[in-house]
Design a protein around this motif. Structure first.
Motif, mmCIF file in Angstrom:
data_model
loop_
_atom_site.group_PDB
_atom_site.id
_atom_site.type_symbol
_atom_site.label_atom_id
_atom_site.label_comp_id
_atom_site.label_asym_id
_atom_site.label_seq_id
_atom_site.Cartn_x
_atom_site.Cartn_y
_atom_site.Cartn_z
ATOM 1 N N GLN A 28 0.828 -1.210 0.000
ATOM 2 C CA GLN A 28 0.000 0.000 0.000
ATOM 3 C C GLN A 28 0.863 1.261 0.000
ATOM 4 O O GLN A 28 0.551 2.238 -0.668
ATOM 5 N N GLY A 29 1.938 1.234 0.771
ATOM 6 C CA GLY A 29 2.785 2.410 0.928
ATOM 7 C C GLY A 29 3.647 2.717 -0.275
ATOM 8 O O GLY A 29 4.131 3.835 -0.413
ATOM 9 N N SER A 30 3.835 1.753 -1.146
ATOM 10 C CA SER A 30 4.707 1.973 -2.303
ATOM 11 C C SER A 30 4.156 3.038 -3.245
ATOM 12 O O SER A 30 4.899 3.634 -4.011
ATOM 13 N N THR A 31 2.869 3.288 -3.156
ATOM 14 C CA THR A 31 2.256 4.301 -4.016
ATOM 15 C C THR A 31 2.150 5.654 -3.327
ATOM 16 O O THR A 31 1.701 6.620 -3.933
ATOM 17 N N LYS A 32 2.561 5.728 -2.065
ATOM 18 C CA LYS A 32 2.457 6.967 -1.293
ATOM 19 C C LYS A 32 3.716 7.800 -1.443
ATOM 20 O O LYS A 32 4.821 7.289 -1.440
ATOM 21 N N GLY A 33 3.521 9.093 -1.548
ATOM 22 C CA GLY A 33 4.644 10.019 -1.522
ATOM 23 C C GLY A 33 5.074 10.235 -0.082
ATOM 24 O O GLY A 33 4.342 9.902 0.856
ATOM 25 N N VAL A 34 6.245 10.792 0.104
ATOM 26 C CA VAL A 34 6.755 11.014 1.454
ATOM 27 C C VAL A 34 5.795 11.885 2.259
ATOM 28 O O VAL A 34 5.594 11.653 3.450
ATOM 29 N N ASN A 35 5.148 12.860 1.622
ATOM 30 C CA ASN A 35 4.230 13.747 2.322
ATOM 31 C C ASN A 35 2.978 13.024 2.806
ATOM 32 O O ASN A 35 2.326 13.481 3.739
ATOM 33 N N ASP A 36 2.639 11.927 2.175
ATOM 34 C CA ASP A 36 1.458 11.149 2.575
ATOM 35 C C ASP A 36 1.795 10.064 3.590
ATOM 36 O O ASP A 36 0.894 9.372 4.079
ATOM 37 N N MET A 37 3.067 9.906 3.906
ATOM 38 C CA MET A 37 3.482 8.805 4.775
ATOM 39 C C MET A 37 3.021 8.966 6.221
ATOM 40 O O MET A 37 2.664 7.988 6.863
ATOM 41 N N MET A 38 3.016 10.181 6.757
ATOM 42 C CA MET A 38 2.653 10.347 8.164
ATOM 43 C C MET A 38 1.229 9.869 8.436
ATOM 44 O O MET A 38 1.027 9.014 9.300
ATOM 45 N N PRO A 39 0.213 10.369 7.721
ATOM 46 C CA PRO A 39 -1.130 9.857 8.002
ATOM 47 C C PRO A 39 -1.256 8.363 7.716
ATOM 48 O O PRO A 39 -1.944 7.641 8.436
ATOM 49 N N PHE A 40 -0.572 7.908 6.680
ATOM 50 C CA PHE A 40 -0.612 6.489 6.333
ATOM 51 C C PHE A 40 -0.039 5.637 7.466
ATOM 52 O O PHE A 40 -0.638 4.647 7.895
ATOM 53 N N LEU A 41 1.146 6.028 7.970
ATOM 54 C CA LEU A 41 1.781 5.268 9.044
ATOM 55 C C LEU A 41 1.009 5.369 10.356
ATOM 56 O O LEU A 41 0.931 4.395 11.108
ATOM 57 N N MET A 42 0.433 6.520 10.629
ATOM 58 C CA MET A 42 -0.376 6.681 11.847
ATOM 59 C C MET A 42 -1.584 5.744 11.801
ATOM 60 O O MET A 42 -1.897 5.082 12.783
ATOM 61 N N ASN A 43 -2.232 5.687 10.658
ATOM 62 C CA ASN A 43 -3.376 4.796 10.495
ATOM 63 C C ASN A 43 -2.940 3.340 10.613
ATOM 64 O O ASN A 43 -3.608 2.524 11.248
ATOM 65 N N ALA A 44 -1.817 3.011 10.007
ATOM 66 C CA ALA A 44 -1.311 1.629 10.069
ATOM 67 C C ALA A 44 -0.994 1.239 11.509
ATOM 68 O O ALA A 44 -1.294 0.115 11.927
ATOM 69 N N ALA A 45 -0.383 2.151 12.262
ATOM 70 C CA ALA A 45 -0.055 1.868 13.656
ATOM 71 C C ALA A 45 -1.329 1.631 14.463
ATOM 72 O O ALA A 45 -1.395 0.701 15.285
ATOM 73 N N ALA A 46 -2.342 2.445 14.230
ATOM 74 C CA ALA A 46 -3.615 2.282 14.937
ATOM 75 C C ALA A 46 -4.267 0.947 14.587
ATOM 76 O O ALA A 46 -4.783 0.242 15.470
ATOM 77 N N GLN A 47 -4.233 0.582 13.305
ATOM 78 C CA GLN A 47 -4.817 -0.696 12.882
ATOM 79 C C GLN A 47 -4.059 -1.876 13.476
ATOM 80 O O GLN A 47 -4.653 -2.879 13.868
#
Length: 90
Positions: A28-47
């Motif tokens: 999923q993260g391979s399509t994310k830019g660095v600027n999108d990583m924080m919300p993505f990682l925060m959501n992943a950590a919560a999940q």
């Protein structure tokens, strides 16, 4: 995305369910830019926590190293900023 990161020796002792979760995140993260990583990682950590997966400090460090593989120095610098922001939030 290549699965080469799974062969990183720092991940060798990690539980299979955690590695499977990371595989999903990597895809999923391979399509994310660095600027999108924080919300993505925060959501992943919560999940992950919701699913009962907790990562220790060594596992988190290894994961961060794997995330940096193949990135340019500029991308690594941006990723470090995102990681530092996440640490400050917790």
């Amino acid at each position: 995305m290549s699965d080469d990161w799974r062969n990183n020796p720092r991940l060798a002792g990690m539980d299979r369910s955690k590695l499977d979760m990371l595989q999903n995140l990597a895809a999923q993260g391979s399509t994310k830019g660095v600027n999108d990583m924080m919300p993505f990682l925060m959501n992943a950590a919560a999940q992950g926590k919701k699913g009962g997966l907790n990562f220790n400090a060594d596992e988190i460090s290894a994961i961060i190293d794997v995330l940096k593989m193949g990135k340019s120095p500029q991308e690594i610098q941006k990723l470090d900023k995102v990681i530092n922001l996440m640490k400050m939030m917790h």
